[in-house]
Scaffold this motif. Structure first.
Motif, PDB file in Angstrom:
ATOM      1  N   ASP A  66      32.967  57.743 -66.312  1.00 56.26           N
ATOM      2  CA  ASP A  66      33.965  58.130 -65.317  1.00 56.26           C
ATOM      3  C   ASP A  66      35.255  58.626 -65.948  1.00 56.26           C
ATOM      4  O   ASP A  66      36.071  59.242 -65.282  1.00 56.26           O
ATOM      5  N   LEU A  97      20.633  66.523 -61.498  1.00 56.06           N
ATOM      6  CA  LEU A  97      21.703  66.372 -60.540  1.00 56.06           C
ATOM      7  C   LEU A  97      22.939  67.063 -61.092  1.00 56.06           C
ATOM      8  O   LEU A  97      23.276  66.882 -62.272  1.00 56.06           O
ATOM      9  N   VAL A  98      23.579  67.829 -60.270  1.00 58.82           N
ATOM     10  CA  VAL A  98      24.820  68.493 -60.663  1.00 58.82           C
ATOM     11  C   VAL A  98      25.958  67.767 -59.979  1.00 58.82           C
ATOM     12  O   VAL A  98      25.956  67.592 -58.759  1.00 58.82           O
ATOM     13  N   GLU A  99      26.917  67.331 -60.776  1.00 59.66           N
ATOM     14  CA  GLU A  99      28.062  66.625 -60.232  1.00 59.66           C
ATOM     15  C   GLU A  99      29.302  67.452 -60.516  1.00 59.66           C
ATOM     16  O   GLU A  99      29.597  67.780 -61.669  1.00 59.66           O
ATOM     17  N   VAL A 100      30.019  67.791 -59.473  1.00 61.45           N
ATOM     18  CA  VAL A 100      31.216  68.602 -59.615  1.00 61.45           C
ATOM     19  C   VAL A 100      32.417  67.665 -59.618  1.00 61.45           C
ATOM     20  O   VAL A 100      32.601  66.876 -58.690  1.00 61.45           O
ATOM     21  N   ARG A 101      33.216  67.761 -60.663  1.00 60.65           N
ATOM     22  CA  ARG A 101      34.420  66.936 -60.771  1.00 60.65           C
ATOM     23  C   ARG A 101      35.641  67.835 -60.814  1.00 60.65           C
ATOM     24  O   ARG A 101      35.569  68.983 -61.234  1.00 60.65           O
ATOM     25  N   ASP A 102      36.757  67.286 -60.438  1.00 59.53           N
ATOM     26  CA  ASP A 102      38.007  68.025 -60.463  1.00 59.53           C
ATOM     27  C   ASP A 102      38.549  68.025 -61.889  1.00 59.53           C
ATOM     28  O   ASP A 102      38.992  66.994 -62.404  1.00 59.53           O
ATOM     29  N   LYS A 159      14.231  65.607 -56.920  1.00 58.55           N
ATOM     30  CA  LYS A 159      14.838  66.557 -57.838  1.00 58.55           C
ATOM     31  C   LYS A 159      14.810  66.010 -59.255  1.00 58.55           C
ATOM     32  O   LYS A 159      14.912  64.811 -59.474  1.00 58.55           O
TER      33      LYS A 159
END
Length: 179
Positions: free
Chosen positions: A137, A67-72, A64
C-alpha cells in the motif's frame, strides 16, 4: 488315418454363421462399446470432484487471470508516522519476532550505525522474519519515511525523504543558486 489328420488342421469356425457371429463379436461390438463410453463421458455438465456448488466451480474456472489496479499517482506522500501506524506498528510496537520496538535505543543503535540506506534496503527487501515491504500500500519513498521515523524515535537524526519529483525539481534550483 487321414480323417484324423484333416481334423487337426481345421479352425474353430466351421460354418458361415459362426464366421458372421465371430466378426460381429470381435469388431462391431467393441466399436459400439467405445461409442457408448464416449457419449457417457462427454454428456452432461460434470462439476469438478469435491465441488458442492457447480456455479461456483464454473466461476472459479473462468475467473480473470490478472487484475489492474489504478492508483492516484499524484496523491500526497504519507508521513513516516502514518506509514509506521499502517505498516510497521504490528511488529515494531510489540517486538514480535525480534523486531526492535519503537524508541528502544539499545536495539536500534547497531541498526542505525549501518546507515539510512541499509535500513531502507532491509525494509524494502526484507530481513530475518520481516517480509519485504516494497510493492504494498505504500511506495518506496513512504517506506523510507517510516524507517526514518522509527530510527529517529530511537535517537537517529535521519531527514524524512522527499518525494522523487520534488528531489528532481529542487536539484536544478540548487545548482543554479550555487553558480
Amino acid at each position: 488315418m487321414s480323417d484324423t489328420h484333416d481334423a487337426g488342421h481345421t479352425g474353430p469356425i466351421k460354418s458361415p454363421k459362426q464366421l458372421l457371429t465371430t466378426v460381429i463379436l470381435a469388431f462391431v461390438l467393441p466399436v459400439f462399446a467405445i461409442i457408448g463410453l464416449v457419449l457417457f463421458v462427454t454428456a452432461g455438465n460434470k462439476p469438478a470432484s469435491g465441488a458442492a456448488n457447480p456455479e461456483l466451480a464454473v466461476a472459479q474456472r473462468i475467473q480473470k487471470v490478472g487484475l489492474v489496479e489504478v492508483r492516484d499517482a499524484n496523491r500526497p506522500l504519507r508521513s513516516g508516522e502514518e506509514v509506521f501506524k499502517g505498516q510497521c506498528a504490528a511488529c515494531h510496537s510489540t517486538g514480535a519476532a525480534g523486531a526492535p520496538k519503537l524508541g528502544d535505543t539499545a536495539a536500534w543503535a547497531p541498526r542505525i550505525q549501518t546507515g539510512f540506506e541499509a535500513l531502507v534496503h532491509s525494509a524494502l527487501q526484507g530481513k530475518g522474519a520481516m517480509a519485504p515491504q516494497g510493492g504494498g500500500d505504500f511506495n518506496d519513498t513512504e517506506i523510507a519515511r517510516g524507517v526514518a521515523y522509527m530510527a529517529d524515535a530511537a535517537g537517529a537524526n535521519f531527514p524524512e525523504p522527499a518525494a522523487p519529483a520534488a528531489e528532481g525539481a529542487s536539484a536544478p534550483a540548487s545548482e543554479a543558486s550555487g553558480s
